[in-house]
Design an enzyme around this catalytic site. Sequence first.
Site, PDB file in Angstrom:
ATOM      1  N   ARG A 128       9.064  -8.718 -14.116  1.00 36.07           N
ATOM      2  CA  ARG A 128       9.972  -9.409 -13.199  1.00 36.07           C
ATOM      3  C   ARG A 128      11.396  -9.380 -13.753  1.00 36.07           C
ATOM      4  O   ARG A 128      11.614  -9.495 -14.958  1.00 36.07           O
ATOM      5  CB  ARG A 128       9.519 -10.861 -13.039  1.00 36.07           C
ATOM      6  CG  ARG A 128      10.278 -11.662 -11.980  1.00 36.07           C
ATOM      7  CD  ARG A 128      10.069 -11.117 -10.611  1.00 36.07           C
ATOM      8  NE  ARG A 128      10.308 -12.120  -9.573  1.00 36.07           N
ATOM      9  CZ  ARG A 128      10.422 -11.832  -8.284  1.00 36.07           C
ATOM     10  NH1 ARG A 128      10.328 -10.576  -7.872  1.00 36.07           N
ATOM     11  NH2 ARG A 128      10.604 -12.781  -7.388  1.00 36.07           N
ATOM     12  N   THR A 430       9.521  -4.141  -0.771  1.00 33.08           N
ATOM     13  CA  THR A 430       8.450  -4.128  -1.765  1.00 33.08           C
ATOM     14  C   THR A 430       7.457  -3.029  -1.424  1.00 33.08           C
ATOM     15  O   THR A 430       7.346  -2.611  -0.270  1.00 33.08           O
ATOM     16  CB  THR A 430       7.748  -5.503  -1.794  1.00 33.08           C
ATOM     17  OG1 THR A 430       8.724  -6.508  -2.028  1.00 33.08           O
ATOM     18  CG2 THR A 430       6.681  -5.587  -2.865  1.00 33.08           C
ATOM     19  N   THR A 448       9.091  -3.871  -6.497  1.00 31.58           N
ATOM     20  CA  THR A 448      10.020  -4.369  -5.498  1.00 31.58           C
ATOM     21  C   THR A 448      11.480  -4.258  -5.922  1.00 31.58           C
ATOM     22  O   THR A 448      11.778  -4.268  -7.121  1.00 31.58           O
ATOM     23  CB  THR A 448       9.703  -5.852  -5.173  1.00 31.58           C
ATOM     24  OG1 THR A 448      10.599  -6.325  -4.166  1.00 31.58           O
ATOM     25  CG2 THR A 448       9.841  -6.727  -6.410  1.00 31.58           C
ATOM     26  N   ASP A 470      15.497 -14.762  -4.944  1.00 31.82           N
ATOM     27  CA  ASP A 470      14.199 -15.436  -4.902  1.00 31.82           C
ATOM     28  C   ASP A 470      14.245 -16.781  -5.623  1.00 31.82           C
ATOM     29  O   ASP A 470      13.277 -17.535  -5.590  1.00 31.82           O
ATOM     30  CB  ASP A 470      13.111 -14.555  -5.524  1.00 31.82           C
ATOM     31  CG  ASP A 470      12.337 -13.772  -4.473  1.00 31.82           C
ATOM     32  OD1 ASP A 470      12.616 -13.942  -3.283  1.00 31.82           O
ATOM     33  OD2 ASP A 470      11.452 -12.982  -4.848  1.00 31.82           O
ATOM     34  N   SER A 495       7.696 -15.317  -7.461  1.00 29.99           N
ATOM     35  CA  SER A 495       7.365 -14.208  -6.577  1.00 29.99           C
ATOM     36  C   SER A 495       6.111 -14.525  -5.783  1.00 29.99           C
ATOM     37  O   SER A 495       5.267 -15.308  -6.215  1.00 29.99           O
ATOM     38  CB  SER A 495       7.133 -12.937  -7.396  1.00 29.99           C
ATOM     39  OG  SER A 495       6.567 -11.911  -6.600  1.00 29.99           O
ATOM     40  N   SER A 496       5.986 -13.884  -4.624  1.00 30.58           N
ATOM     41  CA  SER A 496       4.782 -14.031  -3.792  1.00 30.58           C
ATOM     42  C   SER A 496       3.829 -12.859  -3.938  1.00 30.58           C
ATOM     43  O   SER A 496       2.787 -12.815  -3.275  1.00 30.58           O
ATOM     44  CB  SER A 496       5.185 -14.152  -2.317  1.00 30.58           C
ATOM     45  OG  SER A 496       6.031 -15.248  -2.108  1.00 30.58           O
ATOM     46  N   GLY A 521       5.376  -7.469   1.526  1.00 27.93           N
ATOM     47  CA  GLY A 521       5.452  -8.310   2.717  1.00 27.93           C
ATOM     48  C   GLY A 521       6.074  -9.666   2.521  1.00 27.93           C
ATOM     49  O   GLY A 521       5.859 -10.560   3.339  1.00 27.93           O
ATOM     50  N   GLY A 522       6.838  -9.885   1.450  1.00 27.85           N
ATOM     51  CA  GLY A 522       7.492 -11.172   1.273  1.00 27.85           C
ATOM     52  C   GLY A 522       6.497 -12.286   1.039  1.00 27.85           C
ATOM     53  O   GLY A 522       5.416 -12.087   0.485  1.00 27.85           O
TER      54      GLY A 522
END
Length: 627
Positions: A128, A430, A448, A470, A495-496, A521-522
């Site tokens: 990340r 992403t 992403t 984010d 993050s998702s 897809g967020g």
Amino acid sequence: MVWLAACSGNHPPAAPAAGPCQIVPNGVPASQMPSAAAPSAGSPEMATGYRSDMAVVRTAHYAVATANPLSTRAACQVLRDGGTAADAMVAAQAVLGLVEPQSSGIGGGGFALYYDARAGSVQAYDGRETAPAAATENYLRWIGDAGPAAPKPNARASGRSIGVPGVLRLLELVHNDHGGKPWRDLFGFAQALADNGFDISPRLAAAIADSAAQLRADPQARGYFLSPDGGAKAAGTHLTNPAYAKTLSAIASGGVNAFYTGEIARDIVAAARDTSGGRTPSLITDADLAGYAAKKRDPLCATYRGRQVCGMPPPLSGGIAVAATLGVLEHFPMRDYPPTRVDRNGGRPNVMGAHLVSEAERLAYADRDRYVGDPDFVGQPGGSLTALIDPGYLAGRVPLISPGRSMGTAKPGDFGAPTGAAPPGTEHGTSHVSVVDSYGNAAAFTTTVESAFGSFHMVDGFVLNNQLTDFATDPRAADGSPVANRVQPGKRPRSSMAPTLVFDAAPAGRGPLYAVTGSPGGSTIIQFVVKTLVALLDWGLDPQQAVSLLDFGADNSPATNVGGEDPEIDTSDDGDHDPLVAGLRALGHQVNLAAQSSGLSAITRSSPDWAGGADPRREGAVMGDTR
């Protein structure tokens, strides 16, 4: 064009196959489908249709799925020639950054789960992006820490959104641990493609057109993505990227230090700090880049229907939310609510099945929104990463679900003093890679640049992320408490993403690998992955049917998503004539029919072979040594 891809030739594990990886048609092209429903504002990358009737791909010893057939081909060739899943990840990312720059690239970050078959172990890798050392908690909302002027033209398109890229350090770490081929040999396909060129795909062309105004503000992005007259380059345009080829050559020969130090690092800092067009600059420095480190973390594993489901721990929230949702659904007879009219596209979800999944997700999102953040900065609820997925705790949440009425909005569980509410993460740009190699190793890798084309800053042939958006812009909650997901120096935004590995049950410990999956897809990634896992584990769909199945689910709001891009759904008159939509509304759901933009892939063991599926909503393909 719709693709099914395969490496020709059958052979014993790890032996090179005769012949190249091939791409052949699969399913009905999206261009022949009715127009999809328009995406909602702020949705992930714009929807580009639905490829109907895609066939599952069956392979003998190895398989890989990515969101672009050229990337899949590069990874497949590595696997065909005896490479590991780690090697294939590197090759896939190098190509994705070229052919799908709106979604991922070396200027972004990612997360990976890796299964080492020989050791029987799973390792989580965190690449990340991080906030610069000079970032303060008001970094995204004010130019100066005392305010009140906001970044220009906005936080996302300014330099303030750019985090220190992490994906190359992640790939280096995974390759050091699990690679089989020399690092320098994994970039040849991408380098040749960048030098010789490729044709802009319909999806990339649509993304360029959608972001043309923002891309125009950056000199390098304008020259690369737009025509001399300022218009978006169209699908089919042959595009070369010699700057990217030069960058990859430096990384291939000099390792990732060539990216994080030296000329490329200086170029990144200069691009992030660029003020052309009145943009507010980043405060990123050479030291921020040189000091970046990817991290190994322990995977987050839970059981569902007798299988072990492993995901990423924080700062990724997808692993916790997926496990929490499944932990609640374990208490319901989901096998009693399978889709009807099952075909290659997965059929039509049952109303009660969609209702229960959506309600369980509301509970999971409520906890995720409240408590999850970078564990190096944020205390864990109940003092443990597993408190939110504890079976006893989740059993206590089950009575909050009514079979006859949607709860609308759920309240989070009580773990003492709240860490502060934060808005959901929204990785709009992403991509996901699923891979199993001929040695039995596997990787689920989600990568992403955050929003489509990241921050719209381009340097040395690649796009820089906007991952810091984010973080919560306002560092304080309404009650004045600090927000868990606020900006802090060196911190990783929540993050998702939800790369996932599934294993069979064993008398003691982990059984054989069963599935590899994940999606872009967020914040809806959690919903896409849950849908796919329930389809595989409860409803018995094959991996292509599972990823093709209608996207549905909910975050912690009254709105329930039902993908309007799916030809199974009647969107006329706002869905009033569609049985699923009408059934959910009768239970109190506020149905959102916006087109969903998942990019799912799934590979499952179909003993003794493998079976794979790629999302019909993107351009992806599955490859392997097909039977």
